[in-house]
Design a protein around this motif. Structure first.
Motif, PDB file in Angstrom:
ATOM      1  N   PRO A  36      48.553 -24.568  -1.980  1.00  8.18           N
ATOM      2  CA  PRO A  36      48.449 -25.852  -2.671  1.00  8.18           C
ATOM      3  C   PRO A  36      48.636 -27.027  -1.729  1.00  8.18           C
ATOM      4  O   PRO A  36      49.133 -26.872  -0.605  1.00  8.18           O
ATOM      5  CB  PRO A  36      49.611 -25.781  -3.672  1.00  8.18           C
ATOM      6  CG  PRO A  36      50.645 -24.969  -2.938  1.00  8.18           C
ATOM      7  CD  PRO A  36      49.853 -23.912  -2.201  1.00  8.18           C
ATOM      8  N   VAL A  37      48.234 -28.181  -2.184  1.00  4.80           N
ATOM      9  CA  VAL A  37      48.649 -29.424  -1.557  1.00  4.80           C
ATOM     10  C   VAL A  37      49.874 -29.907  -2.330  1.00  4.80           C
ATOM     11  O   VAL A  37      49.960 -29.731  -3.553  1.00  4.80           O
ATOM     12  CB  VAL A  37      47.522 -30.473  -1.565  1.00  4.80           C
ATOM     13  CG1 VAL A  37      47.162 -30.926  -2.975  1.00  4.80           C
ATOM     14  CG2 VAL A  37      47.892 -31.677  -0.705  1.00  4.80           C
ATOM     15  N   ALA A  38      50.851 -30.451  -1.619  1.00  5.79           N
ATOM     16  CA  ALA A  38      52.104 -30.863  -2.236  1.00  5.79           C
ATOM     17  C   ALA A  38      52.338 -32.344  -1.988  1.00  5.79           C
ATOM     18  O   ALA A  38      52.032 -32.865  -0.911  1.00  5.79           O
ATOM     19  CB  ALA A  38      53.271 -30.050  -1.666  1.00  5.79           C
ATOM     20  N   VAL A  39      52.887 -33.010  -2.996  1.00  6.35           N
ATOM     21  CA  VAL A  39      53.284 -34.414  -2.876  1.00  6.35           C
ATOM     22  C   VAL A  39      54.764 -34.522  -3.214  1.00  6.35           C
ATOM     23  O   VAL A  39      55.190 -34.073  -4.282  1.00  6.35           O
ATOM     24  CB  VAL A  39      52.451 -35.320  -3.815  1.00  6.35           C
ATOM     25  CG1 VAL A  39      53.006 -36.741  -3.823  1.00  6.35           C
ATOM     26  CG2 VAL A  39      50.990 -35.328  -3.378  1.00  6.35           C
ATOM     27  N   GLY A  40      55.534 -35.075  -2.295  1.00 10.99           N
ATOM     28  CA  GLY A  40      56.964 -35.222  -2.494  1.00 10.99           C
ATOM     29  C   GLY A  40      57.356 -36.663  -2.758  1.00 10.99           C
ATOM     30  O   GLY A  40      56.740 -37.591  -2.225  1.00 10.99           O
ATOM     31  N   PHE A  41      58.384 -36.834  -3.585  1.00 10.30           N
ATOM     32  CA  PHE A  41      58.958 -38.153  -3.869  1.00 10.30           C
ATOM     33  C   PHE A  41      60.459 -38.114  -3.643  1.00 10.30           C
ATOM     34  O   PHE A  41      61.126 -37.114  -3.959  1.00 10.30           O
ATOM     35  CB  PHE A  41      58.704 -38.571  -5.313  1.00 10.30           C
ATOM     36  CG  PHE A  41      57.288 -38.925  -5.641  1.00 10.30           C
ATOM     37  CD1 PHE A  41      56.683 -40.018  -5.071  1.00 10.30           C
ATOM     38  CD2 PHE A  41      56.560 -38.157  -6.538  1.00 10.30           C
ATOM     39  CE1 PHE A  41      55.373 -40.353  -5.376  1.00 10.30           C
ATOM     40  CE2 PHE A  41      55.251 -38.480  -6.855  1.00 10.30           C
ATOM     41  CZ  PHE A  41      54.652 -39.584  -6.277  1.00 10.30           C
ATOM     42  N   ALA A  42      60.997 -39.190  -3.096  1.00 11.19           N
ATOM     43  CA  ALA A  42      62.442 -39.378  -2.971  1.00 11.19           C
ATOM     44  C   ALA A  42      62.771 -40.772  -3.453  1.00 11.19           C
ATOM     45  O   ALA A  42      62.228 -41.759  -2.936  1.00 11.19           O
ATOM     46  CB  ALA A  42      62.901 -39.178  -1.530  1.00 11.19           C
ATOM     47  N   VAL A  43      63.633 -40.849  -4.453  1.00 14.89           N
ATOM     48  CA  VAL A  43      63.956 -42.119  -5.124  1.00 14.89           C
ATOM     49  C   VAL A  43      65.277 -42.659  -4.591  1.00 14.89           C
ATOM     50  O   VAL A  43      66.279 -41.936  -4.539  1.00 14.89           O
ATOM     51  CB  VAL A  43      64.069 -41.909  -6.653  1.00 14.89           C
ATOM     52  CG1 VAL A  43      64.323 -43.236  -7.350  1.00 14.89           C
ATOM     53  CG2 VAL A  43      62.816 -41.228  -7.200  1.00 14.89           C
ATOM     54  N   VAL A 154      60.647 -42.085   2.806  1.00 10.39           N
ATOM     55  CA  VAL A 154      59.414 -41.316   2.979  1.00 10.39           C
ATOM     56  C   VAL A 154      59.672 -40.091   3.852  1.00 10.39           C
ATOM     57  O   VAL A 154      59.127 -39.009   3.597  1.00 10.39           O
ATOM     58  CB  VAL A 154      58.302 -42.209   3.569  1.00 10.39           C
ATOM     59  CG1 VAL A 154      57.005 -41.423   3.691  1.00 10.39           C
ATOM     60  CG2 VAL A 154      58.085 -43.440   2.698  1.00 10.39           C
ATOM     61  N   ALA A 155      60.514 -40.255   4.867  1.00 10.96           N
ATOM     62  CA  ALA A 155      60.900 -39.091   5.676  1.00 10.96           C
ATOM     63  C   ALA A 155      61.585 -38.040   4.814  1.00 10.96           C
ATOM     64  O   ALA A 155      61.321 -36.836   4.945  1.00 10.96           O
ATOM     65  CB  ALA A 155      61.822 -39.532   6.813  1.00 10.96           C
ATOM     66  N   ALA A 156      62.456 -38.479   3.910  1.00 13.62           N
ATOM     67  CA  ALA A 156      63.120 -37.540   2.997  1.00 13.62           C
ATOM     68  C   ALA A 156      62.106 -36.829   2.125  1.00 13.62           C
ATOM     69  O   ALA A 156      62.157 -35.599   1.948  1.00 13.62           O
ATOM     70  CB  ALA A 156      64.135 -38.286   2.134  1.00 13.62           C
ATOM     71  N   ALA A 157      61.147 -37.573   1.583  1.00 14.77           N
ATOM     72  CA  ALA A 157      60.112 -36.969   0.746  1.00 14.77           C
ATOM     73  C   ALA A 157      59.292 -35.953   1.530  1.00 14.77           C
ATOM     74  O   ALA A 157      58.938 -34.880   1.018  1.00 14.77           O
ATOM     75  CB  ALA A 157      59.202 -38.057   0.175  1.00 14.77           C
ATOM     76  N   SER A 158      59.005 -36.266   2.791  1.00 17.12           N
ATOM     77  CA  SER A 158      58.190 -35.361   3.598  1.00 17.12           C
ATOM     78  C   SER A 158      58.917 -34.050   3.866  1.00 17.12           C
ATOM     79  O   SER A 158      58.308 -32.972   3.804  1.00 17.12           O
ATOM     80  CB  SER A 158      57.789 -36.028   4.921  1.00 17.12           C
ATOM     81  OG  SER A 158      58.847 -36.052   5.855  1.00 17.12           O
ATOM     82  N   VAL A 159      60.206 -34.114   4.156  1.00 10.53           N
ATOM     83  CA  VAL A 159      60.972 -32.896   4.436  1.00 10.53           C
ATOM     84  C   VAL A 159      61.140 -32.060   3.174  1.00 10.53           C
ATOM     85  O   VAL A 159      60.978 -30.833   3.192  1.00 10.53           O
ATOM     86  CB  VAL A 159      62.335 -33.249   5.050  1.00 10.53           C
ATOM     87  CG1 VAL A 159      63.225 -32.015   5.160  1.00 10.53           C
ATOM     88  CG2 VAL A 159      62.143 -33.878   6.427  1.00 10.53           C
ATOM     89  N   ILE A 160      61.458 -32.708   2.069  1.00  6.89           N
ATOM     90  CA  ILE A 160      61.631 -31.998   0.798  1.00  6.89           C
ATOM     91  C   ILE A 160      60.333 -31.282   0.410  1.00  6.89           C
ATOM     92  O   ILE A 160      60.336 -30.107   0.021  1.00  6.89           O
ATOM     93  CB  ILE A 160      62.082 -32.972  -0.304  1.00  6.89           C
ATOM     94  CG1 ILE A 160      63.511 -33.459  -0.023  1.00  6.89           C
ATOM     95  CG2 ILE A 160      61.994 -32.325  -1.688  1.00  6.89           C
ATOM     96  CD1 ILE A 160      63.933 -34.653  -0.865  1.00  6.89           C
ATOM     97  N   ALA A 161      59.208 -31.984   0.518  1.00  2.38           N
ATOM     98  CA  ALA A 161      57.921 -31.388   0.143  1.00  2.38           C
ATOM     99  C   ALA A 161      57.511 -30.280   1.106  1.00  2.38           C
ATOM    100  O   ALA A 161      56.981 -29.239   0.687  1.00  2.38           O
ATOM    101  CB  ALA A 161      56.841 -32.467   0.095  1.00  2.38           C
TER     102      ALA A 161
END
Length: 214
Positions: A36-43, A154-161
């Motif tokens: 899959p392609v994944a999209v991560g979000f960090a709030v 965005v760095a957090a979102a990238s690592v999580i995803a």
């Protein structure tokens, strides 16, 4: 080569400008041949503390460091989510629309836990706002090239995803051995390409990318 350290300057400026939250966003698996392609979000909001030491764009971290930092990044953020779009959806919709679909699914998760999405700003890595193209009601999106390297959320979102998607590909490797997905994560390594020739593609391959009929 100097180590790139992200900060929160962009996020704090957006929060000072009236955003209730900033939702850092990054995608993973865009160029893979399988999975899959994944999209991560960090709030985050104005009360967020210092982000984890060593956190940066997932592409600049080793796999062991990502495994350590992903739970720290998730704990640091107010909320996080990862949305997925399947290989079949990439084939049928195209990669950009699939990114939007994965992002829409992750936003649904954030909405379900009470994130004020409409009052937030999405800080999106890159120059193209592919997220709003998938939504009926547009959100406030700020695009920024190299946001995954420069912006903490965005760095957090990238690592999580990245860790989320890698785990899926490691599991898939045990079910469909021979392609080397535990190491190449579905990207076009020599081993992966050779296995496609020898074993043929399966349902996790993006057949349109391989120019093979479904």
């Amino acid at each position: 080569m100097a180590v790139v350290e992200p900060d929160l300057e962009t996020e704090l400026a957006l929060l000072a400008g009236g955003a209730n939250c900033v939702i850092g966003c990054d995608e993973v698996g865009r160029g893979a041949l399988a999975g899959p392609v994944a999209v991560g979000f960090a709030v985050i909001n104005a009360t967020v503390g210092p982000f984890p030491v060593g956190l940066r764009d997932s592409k600049l971290l080793s796999e062991p460091r990502r495994l350590v930092l992903a739970p720290l990044a998730a704990a640091w953020a107010l909320h996080s989510a990862v949305g997925l779009a399947t290989a079949q959806e990439v084939d049928s919709l195209g990669i950009m629309a699939a990114l939007g679909l994965a992002g829409k699914r992750a936003l649904t998760e954030l909405f379900a836990v009470g994130v004020d999405i409409s009052g937030s700003v999405v800080l999106l890595d890159g120059a193209d706002d592919w997220l709003n193209k998938a939504l009926k009601t547009p959100l406030t999106v700020v695009t920024r090239v190299r946001a995954d390297q420069d912006c903490g959320s965005v760095a957090a979102a990238s690592v999580i995803a990245k860790v989320h998607r890698d785990a899926l590909m490691i599991t898939a490797d045990a079910v469909h051995p021979g392609y080397g997905w535990a190491t190449n994560k579905g990207y076009g390594s020599a081993q992966h390409m050779g296995a496609i020739v020898e074993l043929g593609p399966n349902d996790l391959h993006r057949k349109s990318w391989l120019k093979i009929s479904a």
